[in-house]
Design a protein around this motif. Structure first.
Motif, PDB file in Angstrom:
ATOM      1  N   SER A  69      13.982  50.187   4.159  1.00  0.00           N
ATOM      2  CA  SER A  69      15.129  50.188   3.267  1.00  0.00           C
ATOM      3  C   SER A  69      16.351  50.864   3.850  1.00  0.00           C
ATOM      4  N   LYS A  70      16.181  51.692   4.862  1.00  0.00           N
ATOM      5  CA  LYS A  70      17.317  52.395   5.448  1.00  0.00           C
ATOM      6  C   LYS A  70      17.908  51.580   6.576  1.00  0.00           C
ATOM      7  N   SER A  71      19.154  51.203   6.436  1.00  0.00           N
ATOM      8  CA  SER A  71      19.809  50.464   7.505  1.00  0.00           C
ATOM      9  C   SER A  71      19.975  51.360   8.708  1.00  0.00           C
ATOM     10  N   CYS A  72      19.861  50.771   9.871  1.00  0.00           N
ATOM     11  CA  CYS A  72      19.996  51.523  11.121  1.00  0.00           C
ATOM     12  C   CYS A  72      21.408  51.365  11.651  1.00  0.00           C
ATOM     13  N   TRP A  73      22.072  52.473  11.899  1.00  0.00           N
ATOM     14  CA  TRP A  73      23.441  52.434  12.395  1.00  0.00           C
ATOM     15  C   TRP A  73      23.443  52.602  13.920  1.00  0.00           C
ATOM     16  N   LEU A  74      24.209  51.780  14.562  1.00  0.00           N
ATOM     17  CA  LEU A  74      24.395  51.906  16.000  1.00  0.00           C
ATOM     18  C   LEU A  74      25.824  52.374  16.205  1.00  0.00           C
ATOM     19  N   ASP A  75      26.018  53.674  16.302  1.00  0.00           N
ATOM     20  CA  ASP A  75      27.357  54.256  16.274  1.00  0.00           C
ATOM     21  C   ASP A  75      28.038  54.266  17.624  1.00  0.00           C
ATOM     22  N   GLU A  76      27.279  54.177  18.690  1.00  0.00           N
ATOM     23  CA  GLU A  76      27.886  54.208  20.016  1.00  0.00           C
ATOM     24  C   GLU A  76      27.508  52.961  20.794  1.00  0.00           C
ATOM     25  N   PRO A  77      28.452  52.347  21.478  1.00  0.00           N
ATOM     26  CA  PRO A  77      28.095  51.188  22.301  1.00  0.00           C
ATOM     27  C   PRO A  77      27.091  51.585  23.375  1.00  0.00           C
ATOM     28  N   GLN A  78      26.084  50.710  23.567  1.00  0.00           N
ATOM     29  CA  GLN A  78      25.073  50.979  24.575  1.00  0.00           C
ATOM     30  C   GLN A  78      24.939  49.768  25.484  1.00  0.00           C
ATOM     31  N   HIS A  79      24.905  50.023  26.767  1.00  0.00           N
ATOM     32  CA  HIS A  79      24.650  48.979  27.759  1.00  0.00           C
ATOM     33  C   HIS A  79      25.590  47.790  27.569  1.00  0.00           C
ATOM     34  N   ARG A  80      26.859  48.050  27.495  1.00  0.00           N
ATOM     35  CA  ARG A  80      27.802  46.952  27.309  1.00  0.00           C
ATOM     36  C   ARG A  80      27.730  45.993  28.489  1.00  0.00           C
ATOM     37  N   ASN A  81      27.719  44.724  28.147  1.00  0.00           N
ATOM     38  CA  ASN A  81      27.654  43.696  29.172  1.00  0.00           C
ATOM     39  C   ASN A  81      29.066  43.251  29.515  1.00  0.00           C
ATOM     40  N   PRO A  82      29.496  43.351  30.750  1.00  0.00           N
ATOM     41  CA  PRO A  82      30.860  42.955  31.091  1.00  0.00           C
ATOM     42  C   PRO A  82      31.119  41.471  30.907  1.00  0.00           C
ATOM     43  N   GLN A  83      30.051  40.660  30.784  1.00  0.00           N
ATOM     44  CA  GLN A  83      30.222  39.235  30.590  1.00  0.00           C
ATOM     45  C   GLN A  83      30.092  38.841  29.121  1.00  0.00           C
ATOM     46  N   SER A 143      26.060  42.049   9.934  1.00  0.00           N
ATOM     47  CA  SER A 143      27.441  41.585  10.005  1.00  0.00           C
ATOM     48  C   SER A 143      28.346  42.809  10.025  1.00  0.00           C
ATOM     49  N   PRO A 144      29.612  42.657  10.440  1.00  0.00           N
ATOM     50  CA  PRO A 144      30.524  43.804  10.483  1.00  0.00           C
ATOM     51  C   PRO A 144      30.815  44.412   9.124  1.00  0.00           C
ATOM     52  N   THR A 145      30.507  43.708   8.014  1.00  0.00           N
ATOM     53  CA  THR A 145      30.824  44.245   6.692  1.00  0.00           C
ATOM     54  C   THR A 145      29.617  44.846   5.973  1.00  0.00           C
ATOM     55  N   LEU A 146      28.459  44.852   6.614  1.00  0.00           N
ATOM     56  CA  LEU A 146      27.274  45.413   5.965  1.00  0.00           C
ATOM     57  C   LEU A 146      27.235  46.933   6.015  1.00  0.00           C
ATOM     58  N   GLY A 147      27.850  47.532   7.028  1.00  0.00           N
ATOM     59  CA  GLY A 147      27.781  48.972   7.195  1.00  0.00           C
ATOM     60  C   GLY A 147      29.142  49.636   7.068  1.00  0.00           C
ATOM     61  N   PRO A 148      29.205  50.931   7.339  1.00  0.00           N
ATOM     62  CA  PRO A 148      30.479  51.645   7.322  1.00  0.00           C
ATOM     63  C   PRO A 148      31.435  51.082   8.366  1.00  0.00           C
ATOM     64  N   PRO A 149      32.739  51.289   8.200  1.00  0.00           N
ATOM     65  CA  PRO A 149      33.710  50.779   9.174  1.00  0.00           C
ATOM     66  C   PRO A 149      33.396  51.261  10.589  1.00  0.00           C
ATOM     67  N   GLY A 150      33.407  50.326  11.519  1.00  0.00           N
ATOM     68  CA  GLY A 150      33.182  50.652  12.912  1.00  0.00           C
ATOM     69  C   GLY A 150      31.734  50.802  13.305  1.00  0.00           C
ATOM     70  N   ALA A 151      30.796  50.578  12.364  1.00  0.00           N
ATOM     71  CA  ALA A 151      29.369  50.718  12.672  1.00  0.00           C
ATOM     72  C   ALA A 151      28.663  49.411  12.348  1.00  0.00           C
ATOM     73  N   LEU A 152      27.426  49.310  12.794  1.00  0.00           N
ATOM     74  CA  LEU A 152      26.641  48.097  12.597  1.00  0.00           C
ATOM     75  C   LEU A 152      25.391  48.399  11.783  1.00  0.00           C
ATOM     76  N   ALA A 153      25.124  47.589  10.757  1.00  0.00           N
ATOM     77  CA  ALA A 153      23.914  47.731   9.955  1.00  0.00           C
ATOM     78  C   ALA A 153      23.009  46.532  10.164  1.00  0.00           C
ATOM     79  N   VAL A 154      21.715  46.785  10.228  1.00  0.00           N
ATOM     80  CA  VAL A 154      20.715  45.720  10.273  1.00  0.00           C
ATOM     81  C   VAL A 154      19.858  45.862   9.022  1.00  0.00           C
ATOM     82  N   LEU A 155      19.861  44.855   8.181  1.00  0.00           N
ATOM     83  CA  LEU A 155      19.173  44.911   6.893  1.00  0.00           C
ATOM     84  C   LEU A 155      17.987  43.957   6.876  1.00  0.00           C
TER      85      LEU A 155
END
Length: 334
Positions: free
Chosen positions: A132-146, A255-267
């Motif tokens: 039930s708890k959405s997981c927030w990914l607050d920091e970019p990890q392993h950004r792909n330059p492509q 989606s970008p609107t599921l979590g707080p601004p600037g963060a990502l939620a997976v539901l």
């Protein structure tokens, strides 16, 4: 005994209740209320209800009209949803009518009580579902330059067809089906207010993933594809896009609107549940570009994985690690 059509229909309905919610041979308030409701329904309504519960929502069914203002403990739709789908259901506000339902629209005398015209609302802070708890990914990890604007296609070529779209095209979204990092098939344009995405035919009208060819599929992909079944329904409704899990296994939505601004939620959305996957009122907020790391980052898109979750709470960190997933590309001009 049970010679009349009505008696046969009631017996069919009680058999489905026993199969779906367990047997209950003793007297109970639920049984008494259900018998009282069945007496108020016409034979035609009982027939539609019997067909709906026997197929368990696999096939489209009409509304089951019940008189408003019945003197009983529970509202008709709440009563039948408890009887045939969710015995632990308690309040009407836990339910959401599906877009296929015409119940109560311009009619003050009757309302629809077809239990397969409703879903339960999935909420990140209210169990069920267990996850039930959405997981927030607050920091970019392993950004792909492509990283591409709309994800990767099989040839790593930029697909800008959606960004050039206009309202004149007549669709409100396009669907892209992915297996890991490979897009399978062409984009599927959605013009109707709702669309079903399912695994194999016959499942009705919509986007059949089983019709998309692929040269080589891993065992993991084949295993997940076998779990898609009835899949899900996407609907464009006032205020946003809703997703309804029609299958028998969980789906995972982001989606970008599921979590707080600037963060990502997976539901996690369990079978029979609905979630507001995209909120139009929040679409102008801060973007989450790069937060998906190895996946699509368009701020006007929705990602849905079948059966497998991703993010910090899972072994799969990125959506591109999921065997089978769907990308919903919203038309910005609509």
């Amino acid at each position: 005994m049970f010679r009349s059509r009505r008696a046969r229909l009631v017996r069919r309905l009680w058999r489905q209740r026993c199969a779906a919610a367990g047997s209950d041979d003793g007297p109970s308030a639920l049984k008494l209320a259900a018998h009282s409701l069945f007496k108020k329904l016409k034979d035609e309504e009982l027939e539609v209800l019997a067909q709906a519960v026997e197929s368990r929502g696999a096939w489209e069914s009409g509304c089951v009209w019940a008189p408003r203002g019945l003197k009983q403990a529970a509202a008709p739709q709440l009563l039948l949803c408890r009887l045939y789908r969710w015995p632990d259901l308690r309040q009407p506000h836990e339910l959401k009518s599906l877009c296929c339902c015409a119940g109560g629209r311009g009619d003050t005398a009757t309302l629809c009580c077809n239990p397969h015209h409703f879903s339960r609302l999935a909420a990140p802070d209210t169990p069920p579902p267990p996850y039930s708890k959405s997981c927030w990914l607050d920091e970019p990890q392993h950004r792909n330059p492509q990283l591409l604007e709309f994800g990767y296609n099989s040839g790593d070529r930029r697909d800008t067809s959606l960004s050039r779209s206009t309202a004149k095209d007549g669709y409100w979204c396009k669907l892209a089906y992915w297996e890991h990092r490979t897009r399978v098939g062409r984009l599927y344009a959605v013009h109707e207010a709702s669309v079903n995405i399912f695994g194999e035919l016959p499942r009705g009208n919509g986007f059949c993933l089983g019709q998309l060819p692929a040269a080589h599929r891993s065992r993991a992909v084949r295993r997940v594809r076998g779990k898609i079944g009835r899949g899900l329904q996407l609907s464009r409704e006032p205020g946003g896009v809703w997703v309804y899990n029609r299958g028998e296994h969980p789906i995972f939505v982001s989606s970008p609107t599921l979590g707080p601004p600037g963060a990502l939620a997976v539901l996690k959305v369990l079978p029979g549940y609905s979630a507001k996957a995209f909120d139009y009122e929040r679409m102008g907020g801060p973007g989450v570009r790069g937060l998906l790391g190895d996946g699509p980052c368009d701020p006007h898109s929705i990602c849905i994985s079948f059966a497998k979750g991703w993010g910090p709470c899972y072994s799969r960190q990125f959506i591109t690690s999921c065997p089978c997933w769907l990308e919903v590309l919203l038309n910005r001009s609509c």
